[in-house]
Scaffold this active site. Structure first.
Site, mmCIF file in Angstrom:
data_model
loop_
_atom_site.group_PDB
_atom_site.id
_atom_site.type_symbol
_atom_site.label_atom_id
_atom_site.label_comp_id
_atom_site.label_asym_id
_atom_site.label_seq_id
_atom_site.Cartn_x
_atom_site.Cartn_y
_atom_site.Cartn_z
ATOM 1 N N ASP A 1 40.676 40.110 -4.714
ATOM 2 C CA ASP A 1 39.227 39.740 -5.641
ATOM 3 C C ASP A 1 40.131 39.648 -7.464
ATOM 4 O O ASP A 1 41.163 40.124 -7.402
ATOM 5 C CB ASP A 1 38.631 41.100 -4.753
ATOM 6 N N GLY A 2 38.890 39.373 -7.856
ATOM 7 C CA GLY A 2 39.090 39.829 -9.590
ATOM 8 C C GLY A 2 38.910 38.078 -9.802
ATOM 9 O O GLY A 2 39.389 38.200 -11.302
ATOM 10 N N ARG B 1 35.563 48.867 -0.986
ATOM 11 C CA ARG B 1 35.107 47.560 0.619
ATOM 12 C C ARG B 1 36.051 47.085 1.130
ATOM 13 O O ARG B 1 36.613 46.499 0.688
ATOM 14 C CB ARG B 1 33.511 47.223 -0.280
ATOM 15 N N ASN C 1 30.307 33.123 0.808
ATOM 16 C CA ASN C 1 30.924 32.332 -0.210
ATOM 17 C C ASN C 1 30.687 31.017 -0.243
ATOM 18 O O ASN C 1 30.353 30.666 -1.372
ATOM 19 C CB ASN C 1 33.018 32.159 -0.349
ATOM 20 N N ARG D 1 36.513 37.832 -12.604
ATOM 21 C CA ARG D 1 36.507 38.981 -13.938
ATOM 22 C C ARG D 1 37.637 38.342 -14.775
ATOM 23 O O ARG D 1 37.478 38.771 -16.407
ATOM 24 C CB ARG D 1 36.708 40.454 -13.700
HETATM 25 C C1 FPP Z 1 37.088 36.371 -4.559
HETATM 26 O O1 FPP Z 1 36.742 36.961 -6.954
HETATM 27 C C2 FPP Z 1 38.474 35.943 -4.285
HETATM 28 C C3 FPP Z 1 37.515 34.199 -4.041
HETATM 29 C C4 FPP Z 1 36.263 34.189 -3.301
HETATM 30 C C5 FPP Z 1 38.179 33.421 -3.339
HETATM 31 C C6 FPP Z 1 39.800 33.588 -3.322
HETATM 32 C C7 FPP Z 1 40.906 32.442 -2.947
HETATM 33 C C8 FPP Z 1 41.613 32.434 -3.595
HETATM 34 C C9 FPP Z 1 42.289 33.116 -5.394
HETATM 35 C C10 FPP Z 1 41.954 31.181 -3.742
HETATM 36 C C11 FPP Z 1 43.140 30.751 -2.911
HETATM 37 C C12 FPP Z 1 43.845 28.989 -2.765
HETATM 38 C C13 FPP Z 1 44.905 29.630 -1.723
HETATM 39 C C14 FPP Z 1 45.599 28.047 -2.116
HETATM 40 C C15 FPP Z 1 45.670 30.099 -1.366
HETATM 41 P P1 FPP Z 1 35.785 37.008 -6.854
HETATM 42 O O2 FPP Z 1 35.791 35.218 -7.561
HETATM 43 O O3 FPP Z 1 35.133 37.174 -6.255
HETATM 44 O O4 FPP Z 1 35.825 37.887 -8.182
HETATM 45 P P2 FPP Z 1 34.929 39.008 -9.357
HETATM 46 O O5 FPP Z 1 34.605 39.547 -8.576
HETATM 47 O O6 FPP Z 1 35.866 39.344 -10.009
HETATM 48 O O7 FPP Z 1 34.473 37.594 -9.583
#
Ligand code: FPP
Length: 252
Positions: free
Chosen positions: A31-32, A206, A79, A35
């Protein structure tokens, strides 16, 4: 260019193995990313790209320090609600990574597999997943990196309940013979031990529908570090905390 420079700088620190005891199965909610990108005035997709690099670094680090199973939440059943561009960037990252993993698995000594409801993924991604999973199955001696894609804990349990109900209906299973193990054996993770340790970066506290059944006795670890910034040293700090915990599994 900004993103390239950031990646170049971050890639300059090679992961160094340590000799601390490690959990058998570590799972991470990555996560993150959004941000992280926002803080730098970059699009959210840039955060996912760097997050994918972090995944590569940390999966390799976990293998090097002896973690047998490393599992990440890469895309949840929820997602799909994100903007189309963000979803397609994530799908392209999966495409690229799976292609790479099929070719480099033997050299990297990491068996890469994907779990989740894969039925709704694009046909070419499903094909890559099938090839990757088949390759991974040939390598039981390797550490295992698992990507959870279109994964939801409740969805997984619902699918397991349906499959069990069908076996009961077909007369293959008696209701009184259904045990906790029957349920575990009908989950996507049937062939894996439950996670010992679940890490969530980015300050959110969470579980977000991740490994609901399997996490019954997992230790949780929350850190403010955003996933794209997560380094092997952050994994070491998390594992040190895990090693300080007293796991009793309901006993005394
Ligand atoms: C949540 O952070 C992250 C996701 C929904 C996607 C995670 C996927 C990756 C890191 C790419 C993985 C790729 C491979 C090839 C393994 P967020 O976008 O919700 O962050 P935020 O809460 O800061 O908005």
């Amino acid at each position: 260019m900004a993103l390239f420079n950031i990646l170049k700088k971050e890639d300059s620190t090679p992961p160094q193995p340590s000799d601390r005891p490690v959990p058998q199965h570590i799972a991470v909610i990555m996560d993150g990313n959004g941000r992280w990108a926002k803080k730098r005035g970059l699009p959210r997709t840039a955060g996912h790209k760097v997050g994918a690099e972090t995944f590569r670094t940390i999966a390799t680090y976990c293998k090097n320090i002896g973690v047998k199973y490393f599992t990440v939440y890469a895309f949840s059943t929820e997602n799909w609600k994100r903007p189309e561009e963000e979803v397609s960037t994530l799908m392209n990252l999966f495409r690229r990574y799976l292609k790479e993993a099929i070719d480099t698995m033997a050299k990297d000594e990491i068996a890469v597999q994907v779990i989740g409801d894969l039925s709704v993924l694009a046909p070419d991604i499903r094909e890559l997943v099938a090839r990757c999973n088949a390759e991974a199955q040939k390598r039981p001696e390797f550490s295992v990196a698992t990507l959870c894609i279109n994964y939801g804990g409740r969805d997984e349990i619902k699918n397991a309940v349906r499959a069990i109900a069908q076996e009961v209906q077909a007369g293959q299973l008696k209701p009184e013979d259904i045990t906790e193990d029957t349920i575990s054996q009908h989950l996507y993770t049937a062939h894996m031990p439950d996670p010992d340790f679940i890490i969530r970066p980015s300050g959110e506290i969470r579980t977000s529908n991740f490994l609901l059944w399997q996490s019954a006795y997992a230790e949780y670890y929350f850190t403010d570090v955003l996933w794209p910034d997560f380094k092997p040293a952050d994994m070491d700090a998390a594992i040190d905390e895990f090693n300080r915990r007293n796991r009793r599994f309901g006993g005394v």
